[in-house]
Write an enzyme that holds these catalytic residues in place. Structure first.
Site, PDB file in Angstrom:
ATOM      1  N   LYS A  76       5.273 -14.107   2.891  1.00  0.00           N
ATOM      2  CA  LYS A  76       5.157 -15.009   1.715  1.00  0.00           C
ATOM      3  C   LYS A  76       6.677 -15.002   1.264  1.00  0.00           C
ATOM      4  O   LYS A  76       7.081 -14.824  -0.298  1.00  0.00           O
ATOM      5  CB  LYS A  76       4.358 -14.356   0.606  1.00  0.00           C
ATOM      6  CG  LYS A  76       4.043 -15.319  -0.656  1.00  0.00           C
ATOM      7  CD  LYS A  76       3.137 -16.458  -0.207  1.00  0.00           C
ATOM      8  CE  LYS A  76       2.940 -17.240  -1.366  1.00  0.00           C
ATOM      9  NZ  LYS A  76       2.009 -18.674  -0.914  1.00  0.00           N
TER      10      LYS A  76
ATOM     11  N   ASP B 164      -0.564 -18.070   3.344  1.00  0.00           N
ATOM     12  CA  ASP B 164      -1.685 -18.824   2.806  1.00  0.00           C
ATOM     13  C   ASP B 164      -1.965 -19.772   4.099  1.00  0.00           C
ATOM     14  O   ASP B 164      -3.234 -19.973   4.435  1.00  0.00           O
ATOM     15  CB  ASP B 164      -1.381 -19.429   1.500  1.00  0.00           C
ATOM     16  CG  ASP B 164      -0.033 -19.769   1.423  1.00  0.00           C
ATOM     17  OD1 ASP B 164       0.891 -19.665   2.113  1.00  0.00           O
ATOM     18  OD2 ASP B 164       0.300 -20.470   0.265  1.00  0.00           O
TER      19      ASP B 164
ATOM     20  N   TYR C 139       0.725  -1.293  -0.136  1.00  0.00           N
ATOM     21  CA  TYR C 139      -0.035   0.059   0.129  1.00  0.00           C
ATOM     22  C   TYR C 139       0.919   1.280  -0.117  1.00  0.00           C
ATOM     23  O   TYR C 139       0.225   2.298  -0.367  1.00  0.00           O
ATOM     24  CB  TYR C 139      -0.810  -0.040   1.178  1.00  0.00           C
ATOM     25  CG  TYR C 139      -1.915  -1.064   1.235  1.00  0.00           C
ATOM     26  CD1 TYR C 139      -2.061  -1.916   0.224  1.00  0.00           C
ATOM     27  CD2 TYR C 139      -2.747  -1.344   2.361  1.00  0.00           C
ATOM     28  CE1 TYR C 139      -3.167  -2.953   0.237  1.00  0.00           C
ATOM     29  CE2 TYR C 139      -3.598  -2.263   2.343  1.00  0.00           C
ATOM     30  CZ  TYR C 139      -4.116  -2.925   1.508  1.00  0.00           C
ATOM     31  OH  TYR C 139      -4.755  -4.200   1.249  1.00  0.00           O
TER      32      TYR C 139
ATOM     33  N   ASP D  48      -9.566  -8.812   9.044  1.00  0.00           N
ATOM     34  CA  ASP D  48     -10.785  -9.300   8.849  1.00  0.00           C
ATOM     35  C   ASP D  48     -11.341 -10.509   8.949  1.00  0.00           C
ATOM     36  O   ASP D  48     -12.242 -10.951   9.256  1.00  0.00           O
ATOM     37  CB  ASP D  48     -11.200  -8.505   7.316  1.00  0.00           C
ATOM     38  CG  ASP D  48     -11.678  -6.976   7.184  1.00  0.00           C
ATOM     39  OD1 ASP D  48     -11.162  -6.238   8.343  1.00  0.00           O
ATOM     40  OD2 ASP D  48     -12.499  -6.631   6.234  1.00  0.00           O
TER      41      ASP D  48
ATOM     42  N   ASP E 125      -4.158  -6.260   6.704  1.00  0.00           N
ATOM     43  CA  ASP E 125      -5.647  -5.800   6.231  1.00  0.00           C
ATOM     44  C   ASP E 125      -6.307  -6.868   6.024  1.00  0.00           C
ATOM     45  O   ASP E 125      -7.501  -7.140   6.752  1.00  0.00           O
ATOM     46  CB  ASP E 125      -5.232  -4.842   4.946  1.00  0.00           C
ATOM     47  CG  ASP E 125      -6.585  -4.234   4.613  1.00  0.00           C
ATOM     48  OD1 ASP E 125      -7.664  -4.314   5.567  1.00  0.00           O
ATOM     49  OD2 ASP E 125      -6.703  -3.721   3.493  1.00  0.00           O
TER      50      ASP E 125
HETATM   51 MG    MG Z   1      -9.457  -3.243   6.024  1.00  0.00          MG
END
Ligand code: MG
Ligand code: NAI
Length: 369
Positions: free
Chosen positions: A195, A227, A140, A255, A251
Site C-alpha cells: 500500500k 486493494d 503483527y 485466505d 494473512d
Molecule cells: Mg490467517
C-alpha cells in the site's frame, strides 16, 4: 535419509487431520523402501495443554521443535481459552515458534486441483500461484507493543526493516526461479503487493523489493496495491506466479486465495526460515466440527508434501523430493476421481476415508513411477 519430525497435533480437529498426515508419511516411507524415513515424536501443545499445565508450549516441546529436522503442526487454539488480556492462549504456540525459530517466510500455495469446486466462473487459465508472506515483521510484529490509552485510544506500529524485506524478497525470487526450473510452464513473475501509495512503511517495502528484483533479471517483476490485488486475485488469478507481501496483507490474501480453490481444507502452508521449518494447514482447530470425523485432512497432507520438498532441498535428498511429488500427485488423483472429496468440498468422504483415498492413490502413483 532419516528425519526427526516434531509432531504437534494440538487442538480441535488438529489431532484428527495430523493422524491422516502421519499415515501418509508412513506409507511413503514404506513405498520408498525407507530411502526416506521418519522418526516421529509427538508433543502436547495448544489451548488444552495450556488449560492443563498453564503453558501452551512447554520449554521441553519448544526445545524438541528447535532440535528437530522439521515440525508438523495440526492447529493450536480454542476461542474460549484466553489470557486475562483477551489474547488467545493457543496462539502462543505459533508465535513462540515463529519468532523463536525465526520462521520469516510464510509460504502459501494457491492451486486449483481438477475436480475441486471453485466459486470462480472462468478458470480456464488454471490457478497456481504462491503467496510469500513476511511472517515476523509488519503490523503483527507489534503484537505485544501496541498501546491503549484508557478507553479512548489504541495504536499499533508496523515494523518494516531493510534486512527483513531483503530476505523475504530473496525468498520470493528464489521460489519463482525454482518453480520455473521445475517446469512449471509459466514465465517466472514476482508480484509485490503493498500500500505504497499511502504508507511510508509500504513504500519502503516496495523500494527494497524492487532493488532485489534488479538482481534477478530472469524473473519478471511487477508491483500492485493491495486493494487492486484483492480484485485481480479473483478476476484473473491465472496471471500470478509468486506474490510477496507484508505480514497482515499476506494473512488476508492467502485466505482469499484459498477461497478461490476450494477453501481452507485444501490450504497447506509452510513457515520457514534459514534453519527451521514448520508445516501446517492454514486453517485453525475448527471446534465447530471437531470430534465428528468430517474434517478435511488434505490441507495438512499437502503441508507434509511441502515439508518433504523443503527437507529435500535442504539436504539435497532426491528421495524426499520424490516422496513429496508422490503425495501431491496422490492428492490430485484422489480429488480428481472424487474419492477424497469431504463435505467442505461438496463430497461425502469423512476424514479417514479421505485419508484412505490418498493412500490408495499413493500406491498407484508410486507403482507407476
Ligand atoms: Mg490467517
Ligand atoms: P478455523 O480455520 O478453525 O475454522 C473456520 C471455518 O472453516 C469453520 O467453519 C471450520 O469448520 C472450517 N474448517 C476449517 N478447517 C477445516 C477442515 N480441515 N475441514 C473442513 N472444514 C474446516 O478458524 P476459526 O474458527 O477462526 O478458529 C478456530 C480456532 O483455531 C481459534 O481458536 C483460532 O485461534 C485457531 N486458529 C489456529 C490457527 C493455527 O493453529 N495456525 C490458525 C487459525 C486459527
Amino acid at each position: 535419509m532419516s528425519y526427526g519430525i516434531a509432531v504437534l497435533p494440538g487442538d480441535g480437529i488438529g489431532p484428527e487431520v495430523v493422524a491422516e498426515a502421519l499415515r501418509v508419511l508412513r506409507r511413503v516411507e514404506e513405498l520408498s523402501g525407507e530411502e526416506v524415513a521418519f522418526d516421529l515424536e509427538s508433543f502436547d501443545v495448544g489451548a488444552e495443554a495450556w488449560r492443563r499445565t498453564g503453558e501452551a508450549i512447554s520449554d521441553g516441546a519448544y526445545g524438541a521443535c528447535a532440535a528437530a529436522d522439521a515440525i508438523l503442526l495440526g492447529a493450536a487454539g480454542l476461542p474460549d481459552a484466553r489470557h486475562p488480556d483477551g489474547r488467545e492462549a493457543g496462539a502462543d504456540v505459533i508465535f513462540r515458534l515463529r519468532f523463536g525459530l525465526d520462521l520469516y517466510a510464510g509460504i502459501r500455495p494457491v492451486r486449483l486441483y481438477p475436480g475441486v469446486p471453485t466459486p470462480l466462473r472462468d478458470t480456464a487459465g488454471g490457478i497456481d500461484y504462491v503467496i510469500v508472506r513476511e511472517n515476523v515483521e509488519g503490523v503483527y510484529a507489534g503484537r505485544h507493543g501496541g498501546s491503549r490509552v484508557e478507553g479512548e485510544v489504541a495504536a499499533d506500529t508496523s515494523i518494516v526493516t531493510r534486512a527483513g524485506t531483503l530476505r523475504i524478497a530473496e525468498a520470493a525470487f528464489a521460489l519463482a526461479e525454482s518453480r520455473a526450473r521445475a517446469g512449471h510452464g509459466r514465465a517466472p513473475l514476482v508480484t509485490c503487493v503493498d500500500k505504497s501509495n499511502v504508507l511510508a512503511s509500504y513504500a519502503f517495502f516496495r523500494e527494497v523489493v524492487t532493488e532485489v528484483a534488479a538482481r534477478h533479471p530472469d524473473v519478471a517483476f511487477e508491483a500492485v496495491y493491495v486493494d487492486a490485488a484483492a480484485l485481480y486475485l479473483v478476476q484473473r488469478p491465472a496471471t500470478f506466479d509468486v506474490v510477496v507481501t507484508e505480514n497482515m496483507f499476506g494473512d488476508i490474501l492467502s485466505d482469499l486465495g484459498a477461497g478461490t480453490v476450494g477453501g481452507l481444507g485444501l490450504a497447506g502452508s509452510g513457515d520457514v526460515g534459514d534453519a527451521h521449518g514448520l508445516f501446517q494447514a492454514a486453517h485453525g482447530s475448527a471446534p465447530d466440527i471437531a470430534g465428528q470425523g468430517i474434517a478435511n485432512p488434505l490441507a495438512t497432507v499437502l503441508s507434509t508434501a511441502m515439508m518433504l520438498d523443503w527437507l529435500g532441498r535442504r539436504h539435497d535428498d532426491q528421495a524426499a523430493h520424490r516422496a513429496s511429488a508422490w503425495i501431491d500427485a496422490a492428492v490430485a488423483t484422489a480429488l480428481g476421481d472424487g474419492s477424497a472429496l469431504t463435505g467442505d468440498l461438496g463430497g461425502s468422504a469423512g476424514t479417514s476415508s479421505a485419508g484412505d483415498a490418498v493412500l490408495r492413490a499413493l500406491d498407484t502413483v508410486a507403482a507407476a513411477a
